[in-house]
Design a protein around this motif. Sequence first.
Motif, PDB file in Angstrom:
ATOM      1  N   GLU A   1      -6.252   0.625  -1.071  1.00 51.16           N
ATOM      2  CA  GLU A   1      -6.057   2.070  -1.150  1.00 51.16           C
ATOM      3  C   GLU A   1      -6.933   2.794  -0.129  1.00 51.16           C
TER       4      GLU A   1
ATOM      5  N   THR B   1       0.122   3.570  -9.702  1.00 51.32           N
ATOM      6  CA  THR B   1      -1.080   4.374  -9.945  1.00 51.32           C
ATOM      7  C   THR B   1      -0.788   5.741 -10.531  1.00 51.32           C
TER       8      THR B   1
ATOM      9  N   ALA C   1       0.830  -1.211   0.000  1.00 55.21           N
ATOM     10  CA  ALA C   1       0.000   0.000   0.000  1.00 55.21           C
ATOM     11  C   ALA C   1       0.859   1.253   0.000  1.00 55.21           C
TER      12      ALA C   1
END
Length: 323
Positions: free
Chosen positions: A308, A240, A233
Motif C-alpha cells: 500500500e 480494504t 495493489a
Amino acid sequence: MNVVTTLPSATEIVAALGLEPVGVSHECDYPPRVESRPSITRSRIDADASSDEIDRQVLDAATGGVYDIDTETLAELDPDLVVTQGMCDVCAVDEVVVEDAIEEIPTDPDLLTTDPHSVADVLSDITRIGRATNREERARTLRAELEARIARLREHTVDLTDEERPRVAVFDWTDPVMVAGHWTAELVSWAGGEYGLADPGERSRPREWDEIRDYDPECIVVAPCGFDLGQTAANLSDLTERDGWADLTAVREGRVWAMDGNHYLNRPGPRLVDTLEALAPIVQPDLFDGSDEPPAGDEFTIPLAELERRSTTAAELDARMES
C-alpha cells in the motif's frame, strides 16, 4: 520432439524437464526465455481491467469462450505433443477448444491434458509429461527434489497443535471475494496454518463477506489469480474498503500479505513448492526465522502495508508528473 504448451504451468514443467517448447500460450512468461516463443492463444478478456470488470467480462464471454487458438501458427509449429488443461476454462484455454483446433491442422499430435487439484496431482503431471516427452529420468529427479523440499519444511510444522496453527485465509480474487481452493489447503496446512474456509481439492469459489468476517482470519494472503503485485495493489480497495476489514484480527495485528498470484499460488507447476516456502514464514514466523530457512518475503511476496505504501508513493509521483 516439438512440444506446444497452452498454459504457464505446463510450460514451466516442460522447461524444468530440459525441453524448449516450440509454442506457448500468450500468458507464458517463465522461464523468461519462453516469452520469445510463438504464442498460439489469445484472450478475449482485458487482463489489465479491474477485478470486478474482469469478472463481468468472463461472465459475458461464457458462451463464446474466453480464449481463441491461432490454428495457423499451431499448424506451422508442427507439434508432436500439445499439453493443455481441463481444470479451469477461465485460467487457461480449455481442452475442448484445443481438441477442436487440432482437428483443423494437418498434423495429428498427441494431446496430454492436466487436471490438478492437489500437490500430488501436480507431481503426477510432472511424471506424465516426463513419460510423454521421453524425459522420465529427469522427471523422477525433479519430482524427488520437490518432494524432499516439501518434507524438509513439513518437519517444522507436522507436530503443531491446533492451538498453535493460526486461522489463514488466502484470497485468489477480490471482487467478488474468492477463497483459494485446489492445493491451497494443503500448502497452508504444511506451512503450519489452519485453513477453515476450504477443504483440500475444493475449487475456488465466491464467498459472502460475512463468512470471512465470521471466520476472522489471523493471517491473510491476497493473491488474485493472474495478478502481479502491481495489479494487486491497484485493486486493494476491493478488500480494504469493505465493512469490517479493519476489525479482522489479521489486519489489526499486521499479518496481511500480498503474493504474486500469477507466478506463485495459482500456477500448478514446480514453483508451487516455492509458494509453500514463501507461505511458511508468513504463517509461522517464529519457526521460520533462521538464516537457513525460506525468507519472509521475496520479489513475489510483500506485506500488504508495504505494498500500500509503495502504491501510494507511486500514485503521488504520477500526480506530480502530470501537474
